[in-house]
Enzyme design. Structure first.
Site, PDB file in Angstrom:
ATOM      1  CB  SER A   1       0.381  -6.213   1.018  1.00  0.00           C
ATOM      2  OG  SER A   1       0.635  -6.679   1.842  1.00  0.00           O
TER       3      SER A   1
ATOM      4  CE1 TYR B   1       2.232  -6.526  11.475  1.00  0.00           C
ATOM      5  CE2 TYR B   1      -0.332  -6.534  12.180  1.00  0.00           C
ATOM      6  CZ  TYR B   1       0.802  -6.333  11.180  1.00  0.00           C
ATOM      7  OH  TYR B   1       0.346  -5.267  10.199  1.00  0.00           O
TER       8      TYR B   1
ATOM      9  CB  ILE C   1      -1.262  -0.221   1.020  1.00  0.00           C
ATOM     10  CG1 ILE C   1      -0.203  -0.416   2.549  1.00  0.00           C
ATOM     11  CG2 ILE C   1      -2.073  -1.363   0.692  1.00  0.00           C
ATOM     12  CD1 ILE C   1      -1.509  -0.020   3.803  1.00  0.00           C
TER      13      ILE C   1
ATOM     14  CB  SER D   1      -2.396  -3.741  12.002  1.00  0.00           C
ATOM     15  OG  SER D   1      -3.710  -4.562  11.870  1.00  0.00           O
TER      16      SER D   1
ATOM     17  CE  LYS E   1       1.880  -2.176  11.961  1.00  0.00           C
ATOM     18  NZ  LYS E   1       2.063  -1.427  11.210  1.00  0.00           N
TER      19      LYS E   1
HETATM   20  N1  LIG Z   1      -1.586  -6.379   4.324  1.00  0.00           N
HETATM   21  C1  LIG Z   1      -2.527  -6.257   5.182  1.00  0.00           C
HETATM   22  O1  LIG Z   1      -3.126  -6.634   5.391  1.00  0.00           O
HETATM   23  C2  LIG Z   1      -2.657  -4.450   6.593  1.00  0.00           C
HETATM   24  C3  LIG Z   1      -3.299  -4.979   7.956  1.00  0.00           C
HETATM   25  C4  LIG Z   1      -3.232  -3.936   9.120  1.00  0.00           C
HETATM   26  C5  LIG Z   1      -1.781  -3.244   8.567  1.00  0.00           C
HETATM   27  N2  LIG Z   1      -1.264  -3.399   7.766  1.00  0.00           N
HETATM   28  C6  LIG Z   1       0.252  -2.656   7.656  1.00  0.00           C
HETATM   29  O2  LIG Z   1       0.141  -1.492   6.549  1.00  0.00           O
HETATM   30  C7  LIG Z   1       1.634  -0.964   6.718  1.00  0.00           C
HETATM   31  C8  LIG Z   1       1.739  -1.433   4.906  1.00  0.00           C
HETATM   32  O3  LIG Z   1       2.305  -3.527   4.649  1.00  0.00           O
HETATM   33  P1  LIG Z   1       1.923  -3.490   3.399  1.00  0.00           P
HETATM   34  O4  LIG Z   1       0.094  -4.681   3.639  1.00  0.00           O
HETATM   35  O5  LIG Z   1       2.015  -2.457   2.078  1.00  0.00           O
HETATM   36  O6  LIG Z   1       3.235  -5.166   3.399  1.00  0.00           O
HETATM   37  P2  LIG Z   1       4.572  -5.004   2.181  1.00  0.00           P
HETATM   38  O7  LIG Z   1       3.280  -4.911   0.865  1.00  0.00           O
HETATM   39  O8  LIG Z   1       4.991  -5.724   2.624  1.00  0.00           O
HETATM   40  O9  LIG Z   1       4.830  -3.536   2.528  1.00  0.00           O
HETATM   41  C9  LIG Z   1       5.827  -3.089   3.521  1.00  0.00           C
HETATM   42  C10 LIG Z   1       6.895  -2.020   2.694  1.00  0.00           C
HETATM   43  O10 LIG Z   1       7.735  -2.237   4.123  1.00  0.00           O
HETATM   44  C11 LIG Z   1       8.576  -1.884   4.214  1.00  0.00           C
HETATM   45  N3  LIG Z   1       9.744  -1.873   4.932  1.00  0.00           N
HETATM   46  C12 LIG Z   1       9.894  -3.786   6.058  1.00  0.00           C
HETATM   47  N4  LIG Z   1      11.013  -3.626   6.792  1.00  0.00           N
HETATM   48  C13 LIG Z   1      11.698  -1.840   6.701  1.00  0.00           C
HETATM   49  C14 LIG Z   1      12.621  -1.622   6.890  1.00  0.00           C
HETATM   50  N5  LIG Z   1      13.258  -1.957   8.541  1.00  0.00           N
HETATM   51  N6  LIG Z   1      13.134  -0.236   6.657  1.00  0.00           N
HETATM   52  C15 LIG Z   1      12.589  -0.042   5.549  1.00  0.00           C
HETATM   53  N7  LIG Z   1      10.800  -0.166   5.865  1.00  0.00           N
HETATM   54  C16 LIG Z   1      10.803  -1.583   5.691  1.00  0.00           C
HETATM   55  C17 LIG Z   1       9.174  -2.816   3.234  1.00  0.00           C
HETATM   56  O11 LIG Z   1      10.543  -3.077   2.605  1.00  0.00           O
HETATM   57  P3  LIG Z   1      11.196  -4.186   1.707  1.00  0.00           P
HETATM   58  O12 LIG Z   1      10.485  -4.578   0.508  1.00  0.00           O
HETATM   59  O13 LIG Z   1      12.508  -3.803   1.528  1.00  0.00           O
HETATM   60  O14 LIG Z   1      10.448  -5.403   2.505  1.00  0.00           O
HETATM   61  C18 LIG Z   1       8.028  -2.317   2.334  1.00  0.00           C
HETATM   62  O15 LIG Z   1       8.184  -1.555   1.473  1.00  0.00           O
HETATM   63  C19 LIG Z   1       1.938  -2.068   6.866  1.00  0.00           C
HETATM   64  O16 LIG Z   1       2.377  -0.818   8.521  1.00  0.00           O
HETATM   65  C20 LIG Z   1       1.499  -3.036   7.787  1.00  0.00           C
HETATM   66  O17 LIG Z   1       1.672  -3.730   9.003  1.00  0.00           O
HETATM   67  C21 LIG Z   1      -0.974  -4.138   6.701  1.00  0.00           C
END
Ligand SMILES: NC(=O)c1ccc[n+]([C@@H]2O[C@H](COP(=O)([O-])OP(=O)(O)OC[C@H]3O[C@@H](n4cnc5c(N)ncnc54)[C@H](OP(=O)(O)O)[C@@H]3O)[C@@H](O)[C@H]2O)c1
Ligand SMILES: *[C@@H]1O[C@H](CO)[C@@H](O)[C@H](O)[C@H]1NC(C)=O
Ligand SMILES: *[C@@H]1O[C@H](CO)[C@@H](O)[C@H](O)[C@H]1NC(C)=O
Ligand SMILES: *[C@@H]1O[C@H](CO)[C@@H](O)[C@H](O)[C@H]1NC(C)=O
Length: 318
Positions: free
Chosen positions: A237, A202, A48, A170, A206
């Site tokens: 994602s 996790y 996202i 989250s 959050k």
């Molecule tokens: N997906 C869901 O259902 C969901 C639900 C609730 C909340 N969220 C929250 O939404 C946010 C975005 O998640 P997403 O679903 O888009 O996940 P994602 O596709 O895994 O993207 C996560 C991003 O965070 C980066 N990241 C991880 N560790 C890092 C670090 N040490 N330094 C800098 N960047 C780092 C990743 O980079 P790399 O590619 O290099 O690893 C990636 O760009 C997160 O905070 C997650 O907790 C997601």
């Protein structure tokens, strides 16, 4: 035969409506243009974060992609430029699992960019381990790295007000708890590695995001900076990339149907970043583009303050 077709038709129709109304959810309706404004999105090389960055770049913002991998960051830079048709997009390396990297990112940014209007703390990880500084991985990346980053950039945000900090949390924070004893002794929210334990830590990390937003809002009173935390929805994602492949396969049918895509998943972030008139909701929590009430533990003044002070110590700000 015709009854059969009718039933199939009805099922397909209901499924279609369900996906396009309930799963898709509310959309950010802001028409805000951002020419002349600068935005940082952490973790914007995928998921996202990338969708959020593309949307903001289309609105004319100067968008800083703050990502940890040089290779993934560069690839995202090309893609965000192409998809948005904007060349006001910059990649700056940031590893939230390294306090040193956070400091050098901030230094770099403050030196080269005169403005900061919106900071989106989006990066997140779902994986147990330790950061470079020996902090629990999810606590370190999801919370402490962003804590330090936000604090280092706060003066610039204040100078550019009205400005905003958006924390992607989250709904899982509802299951979170903060074990201050473990934080004090182990610099982690917990130390186990079973599936349930990883999920628990996790959620704990959050909860930290929500509590921090609560405390920050108080500290920002009298400035033109406001902050929000949010649940983006359940999204397909890369977040689950380190979950066992058997688990992923079992979940696949459900995630394919019931989970949002990343564009749908970025709508509440965009709402918090852009929507006019939500400033009085400073410090509040959103989901589905709507402000939500929090349980007592997620707006516990004492816990928020204690976590803030501990966080200052852990990243050398105090
Ligand atoms: N997906 C869901 O259902 C969901 C639900 C609730 C909340 N969220 C929250 O939404 C946010 C975005 O998640 P997403 O679903 O888009 O996940 P994602 O596709 O895994 O993207 C996560 C991003 O965070 C980066 N990241 C991880 N560790 C890092 C670090 N040490 N330094 C800098 N960047 C780092 C990743 O980079 P790399 O590619 O290099 O690893 C990636 O760009 C997160 O905070 C997650 O907790 C997601
Ligand atoms: C989001 O809100 C819309 C409009 O109220 C509603 O139709 C939809 O079911 C909600 N989706 C979720 C996942 O809560
Ligand atoms: C969230 O916002 C607070 C302020 O509300 C900030 O200090 C904190 O570092 C931000 N990041 C996270 C991930 O909570
Ligand atoms: C997590 O998943 C990524 C992508 O599949 C992989 O490159 C990385 O090595 C994994 N990390 C761990 C600790 O399993």
């Amino acid at each position: 035969m015709s009854t059969f077709l009718l039933v199939v038709g009805a099922v397909v129709g209901i499924a279609y409506l369900y996906r396009h109304i309930v799963v898709k959810g509310m959309q950010c309706t802001s028409k805000a243009r951002l020419v002349g404004k600068t935005v940082i999105v952490t973790g914007s090389n995928t998921g996202i974060g990338k969708s959020t960055a593309i949307d903001l770049a289309k609105r004319g913002a100067r968008v800083i992609l703050a990502c940890r991998s040089m290779q993934r960051g560069q690839a995202a830079l090309e893609e965000v430029k192409r998809e948005s048709g904007s060349n006001q997009v910059v990649f700056m390396p940031l590893d939230l699992g390294s306090l040193k990297s956070v400091r050098s990112f901030a230094e770099n940014f403050l030196k080269s960019e005169p403005r900061l209007d919106i900071l989106i703390n989006n990066a997140g990880i779902f994986l147990q381990g330790r950061t470079e500084d020996g902090l629990g991985m999810m606590f370190g990346v999801n919370h402490i790295g962003h804590f330090l980053l936000t604090n280092l950039l706060l003066d610039r945000l204040k100078e550019c007000g009205p400005s905003r900090v958006v924390n992607v949390s989250s709904v899982g924070h509802n299951f979170g708890k903060i074990n201050f004893d473990c934080l004090n002794t182990q610099k982690a929210l917990g130390t186990g590695t079973s599936v349930m334990e990883v999920f628990q830590y996790y959620c704990d990390s959050k909860l930290c995001n929500v509590l921090f937003t609560h405390e920050l809002a108080k500290r920002l009173k009298g400035t033109k900076v406001t902050c929000y935390s949010l649940h983006p929805g359940a999204i397909n994602s890369e977040l689950a990339r380190n979950t066992s492949s058997v688990m992923l396969m079992l979940m696949k049918p459900m995630t394919m149907f019931f989970w949002k895509n990343t564009v749908q998943g970025s709508q509440t972030t965009l709402h918090c970043a852009l929507q006019d008139g939500i400033e009085p909701l400073n410090g509040r929590y959103f989901s589905n583009c709507t402000v939500r009430n929090l349980y007592a533990k997620a707006k516990d003044d004492a816990a928020a303050k204690k976590l803030w002070e501990l966080s200052e110590r852990l990243c050398g700000l105090a």
